[in-house]
Scaffold this active site. Structure first.
Site, PDB file in Angstrom:
ATOM      1  N   HIS A   5       0.843  -1.206   0.000  1.00 15.93           N
ATOM      2  CA  HIS A   5       0.000   0.000   0.000  1.00 15.93           C
ATOM      3  C   HIS A   5       0.873   1.249   0.000  1.00 15.93           C
ATOM      4  O   HIS A   5       1.636   1.475   0.933  1.00 15.93           O
ATOM      5  CB  HIS A   5      -0.891   0.002   1.242  1.00 15.93           C
ATOM      6  CG  HIS A   5      -1.912   1.101   1.258  1.00 15.93           C
ATOM      7  ND1 HIS A   5      -3.015   1.108   0.423  1.00 15.93           N
ATOM      8  CD2 HIS A   5      -2.016   2.227   2.008  1.00 15.93           C
ATOM      9  CE1 HIS A   5      -3.747   2.188   0.665  1.00 15.93           C
ATOM     10  NE2 HIS A   5      -3.159   2.890   1.619  1.00 15.93           N
ATOM     11  N   HIS A   7       0.989   5.637  -1.289  1.00 15.51           N
ATOM     12  CA  HIS A   7       0.563   6.853  -1.998  1.00 15.51           C
ATOM     13  C   HIS A   7       1.866   7.609  -2.274  1.00 15.51           C
ATOM     14  O   HIS A   7       2.360   8.332  -1.391  1.00 15.51           O
ATOM     15  CB  HIS A   7      -0.345   7.728  -1.141  1.00 15.51           C
ATOM     16  CG  HIS A   7      -1.514   7.000  -0.532  1.00 15.51           C
ATOM     17  ND1 HIS A   7      -2.663   6.739  -1.224  1.00 15.51           N
ATOM     18  CD2 HIS A   7      -1.693   6.480   0.705  1.00 15.51           C
ATOM     19  CE1 HIS A   7      -3.513   6.093  -0.433  1.00 15.51           C
ATOM     20  NE2 HIS A   7      -2.947   5.918   0.737  1.00 15.51           N
ATOM     21  N   ARG A  30      -5.045  15.385   7.053  1.00  9.85           N
ATOM     22  CA  ARG A  30      -5.655  15.178   5.744  1.00  9.85           C
ATOM     23  C   ARG A  30      -5.832  16.507   4.999  1.00  9.85           C
ATOM     24  O   ARG A  30      -5.622  16.581   3.787  1.00  9.85           O
ATOM     25  CB  ARG A  30      -7.007  14.469   5.886  1.00  9.85           C
ATOM     26  CG  ARG A  30      -7.517  13.926   4.562  1.00  9.85           C
ATOM     27  CD  ARG A  30      -8.852  13.244   4.689  1.00  9.85           C
ATOM     28  NE  ARG A  30      -9.932  14.200   4.878  1.00  9.85           N
ATOM     29  CZ  ARG A  30     -11.214  13.940   4.609  1.00  9.85           C
ATOM     30  NH1 ARG A  30     -11.569  12.753   4.162  1.00  9.85           N
ATOM     31  NH2 ARG A  30     -12.141  14.854   4.807  1.00  9.85           N
ATOM     32  N   HIS A 174      -9.385   1.129   2.000  1.00  8.53           N
ATOM     33  CA  HIS A 174      -9.053   1.546   3.375  1.00  8.53           C
ATOM     34  C   HIS A 174     -10.222   1.156   4.291  1.00  8.53           C
ATOM     35  O   HIS A 174     -11.366   1.492   3.977  1.00  8.53           O
ATOM     36  CB  HIS A 174      -8.953   3.078   3.473  1.00  8.53           C
ATOM     37  CG  HIS A 174      -7.790   3.717   2.785  1.00  8.53           C
ATOM     38  ND1 HIS A 174      -7.928   4.805   1.960  1.00  8.53           N
ATOM     39  CD2 HIS A 174      -6.458   3.464   2.838  1.00  8.53           C
ATOM     40  CE1 HIS A 174      -6.740   5.201   1.526  1.00  8.53           C
ATOM     41  NE2 HIS A 174      -5.827   4.400   2.029  1.00  8.53           N
ATOM     42  N   GLU A 177      -9.529   2.707   9.758  1.00  4.13           N
ATOM     43  CA  GLU A 177      -8.269   3.339  10.165  1.00  4.13           C
ATOM     44  C   GLU A 177      -8.499   4.268  11.353  1.00  4.13           C
ATOM     45  O   GLU A 177      -7.642   4.420  12.202  1.00  4.13           O
ATOM     46  CB  GLU A 177      -7.672   4.118   8.984  1.00  4.13           C
ATOM     47  CG  GLU A 177      -6.345   4.817   9.333  1.00  4.13           C
ATOM     48  CD  GLU A 177      -5.735   5.590   8.173  1.00  4.13           C
ATOM     49  OE1 GLU A 177      -6.397   5.710   7.130  1.00  4.13           O
ATOM     50  OE2 GLU A 177      -4.607   6.073   8.329  1.00  4.13           O
ATOM     51  N   HIS A 211      -5.239  -1.237   6.708  1.00  6.81           N
ATOM     52  CA  HIS A 211      -5.272  -0.781   8.105  1.00  6.81           C
ATOM     53  C   HIS A 211      -6.069  -1.733   9.014  1.00  6.81           C
ATOM     54  O   HIS A 211      -5.483  -2.517   9.736  1.00  6.81           O
ATOM     55  CB  HIS A 211      -5.807   0.656   8.275  1.00  6.81           C
ATOM     56  CG  HIS A 211      -5.052   1.678   7.510  1.00  6.81           C
ATOM     57  ND1 HIS A 211      -3.710   1.919   7.729  1.00  6.81           N
ATOM     58  CD2 HIS A 211      -5.431   2.523   6.514  1.00  6.81           C
ATOM     59  CE1 HIS A 211      -3.303   2.881   6.910  1.00  6.81           C
ATOM     60  NE2 HIS A 211      -4.317   3.253   6.160  1.00  6.81           N
ATOM     61  N   ASP A 262       2.289   3.221   2.856  1.00  9.10           N
ATOM     62  CA  ASP A 262       1.197   4.184   2.898  1.00  9.10           C
ATOM     63  C   ASP A 262       1.629   5.631   2.627  1.00  9.10           C
ATOM     64  O   ASP A 262       1.836   6.000   1.491  1.00  9.10           O
ATOM     65  CB  ASP A 262       0.477   4.046   4.258  1.00  9.10           C
ATOM     66  CG  ASP A 262      -0.898   4.715   4.268  1.00  9.10           C
ATOM     67  OD1 ASP A 262      -1.309   5.228   3.215  1.00  9.10           O
ATOM     68  OD2 ASP A 262      -1.551   4.720   5.326  1.00  9.10           O
TER      69      ASP A 262
HETATM   70 ZN    ZN Z   1      -3.661   4.800   2.404  1.00  3.97          ZN
END
Ligand code: ZN
Length: 398
Positions: A5, A7, A30, A174, A177, A211, A262
């Site tokens: 996983h 990004h 975020r 996801h 999480e 997660h 991640d």
């Molecule tokens: Zn992620």
């Protein structure tokens, strides 16, 4: 070691948003990540992904599942230029890529999309998303849905049903999480996120659940019994203050798992495994959690490599006829004695780092440990200039 996983673009976030106040919660982080995502173009994407993939190779990751939702261009126009930038980065570095295009359609449970989500992440319909995935011809793809927050149950059901035909049997999402997602799922659906996926018929061996930190005991057992795969991201889960997944109990139940980097703020395969075990030690008060009679290093590396192979959907993670020759060589005379492989891998797990790795081969070709230092220095300098620009621009304090 497959990376289950990633990004890649979030590599630029390491060190941003750490002042008191800034770092408040997952949700404030975020917002910072959305400021980065808002205007990032294909060239910047390619450079950040190239840096992240080189660092993955140097730390022992030989393949990667890129969970990809930064689909549309900086002007918001649909197209495949952003995805193609990721594919170019993988080709340049030699890492084996499984691109996982991710469907995104709403801002939260019953919420409209926010401007960044709408401009960069969301497709108008499942049909428009399927056309986009089909346009990525020649690229090995899996299918993804962002989360049960960002995708409605009817769309989840339709996407899950297409995982075999469109995503080579891979369905990444996801789940659980954050506590808030679990609470909202109970409020709206009367069950937790994995319970909802079960109601939709999606807890199957295709499921790559990312997660699962706050899955309850019933949901964890369900994942293990149905042969789903769980992708744990211990460094990111610590970085984002997500929480600690009770991995020892899950492994005892026979649950399959992989690791992922991640957010990519610190890329190192052995650090993910070490933090996975250390999280169990800190929460259980016991030193032995994921270890077996022959120690911990070989056991964790092999389990994560097997589970990682499922996450990326390639014949990797084992040394056997028919599998790709993805090899990681270790050499550190201080830690590794060379007399007992189990003890050496225990030393690597507890005391090692990417610095213990001397060579990395992908499909029999040397991809790290042999590159000209000058090449990497130039790339790092260019990536450093980009990250500095982003820090002074979108990542600076408002
Ligand atoms: Zn992620």
């Amino acid at each position: 070691m497959p990376n289950g996983h990633s990004h890649a673009f979030q590599r630029a976030l390491a060190g941003a948003g750490e002042r008191s106040g800034d770092a408040g919660s997952f949700w404030s982080w975020r917002s910072l990540m959305y400021r980065l995502a808002a205007d990032l173009g294909p060239d910047e994407m390619e450079l950040l992904a190239t840096l992240a993939y080189l660092e993955m190779l140097e730390s022992g990751f030989t393949s990667v599942a890129e969970f990809f939702y930064l689909h549309h261009g900086p002007d918001g126009r649909p197209g495949t230029a952003m995805a193609e930038a990721v594919v170019r980065a993988a080709r340049q570095t030699g890492i084996r890529l499984r691109l996982v295009p991710v469907y995104y359609e709403r801002g939260g449970f019953g919420e409209a999309l926010d401007p960044v989500q709408k401009k960069r992440f969301a497709h108008e319909s499942v049909e428009a998303f399927v056309d986009y995935v089909r346009a990525l011809s020649g690229v090995p793809v899996g299918l993804g849905a962002h989360s049960i927050r960002a995708v409605a149950p009817t769309s989840l059901e339709r996407l899950g049903a297409m995982a075999t035909e469109l995503g080579e049997g891979l369905f990444h999402i996801h789940v659980a999480e954050q506590v808030r997602e679990v609470e909202e799922s109970h409020r709206v659906h009367g069950v937790g996120p994995i319970g909802l996926l079960d109601q939709l018929g999606l807890v199957t061996p295709h499921l790559q659940a990312v997660h699962g930190t706050h899955a309850d005991a019933r949901e964890r057992r369900l994942l293990a019994e149905r042969g789903a795969n769980l992708i744990l991201c211990p460094v990111t889960e610590a970085y984002l203050a997500d929480g600690i997944f009770p991995a020892a109990e899950y492994v005892d139940q026979g649950g399959g798992w992989a690791v992922g980097t991640d957010a990519n703020v610190a890329i190192d395969a052995v650090s993910e495994l070490r933090l996975l075990e250390y999280g169990q030690r800190l929460s259980s008060g016991k030193r032995s959690n994921l270890a077996g009679p022959n120690g911990i290093g070989a056991r964790l590396w092999q389990a994560a490599a097997r589970g990682g192979a499922r996450a990326v959907g390639f014949p990797v993670g084992v040394l056997e006829p028919g599998a790709y020759a993805d090899l990681v060589m270790l050499e550190d005379p201080c830690l590794l004695t060379g007399e007992d492989p189990d003890l050496d891998l225990d030393a690597f797990l507890i005391g090692g780092s990417r610095g213990t790795i001397t060579q990395v081969y992908v499909g029999g070709l040397r991809r790290a440990g042999s590159r000209g230092a000058a090449d990497q220095a130039a790339l790092r300098a260019e990536a450093g200039r980009l990250i500095a620009r982003l820090r002074q621009g979108p990542l600076s304090r408002a």
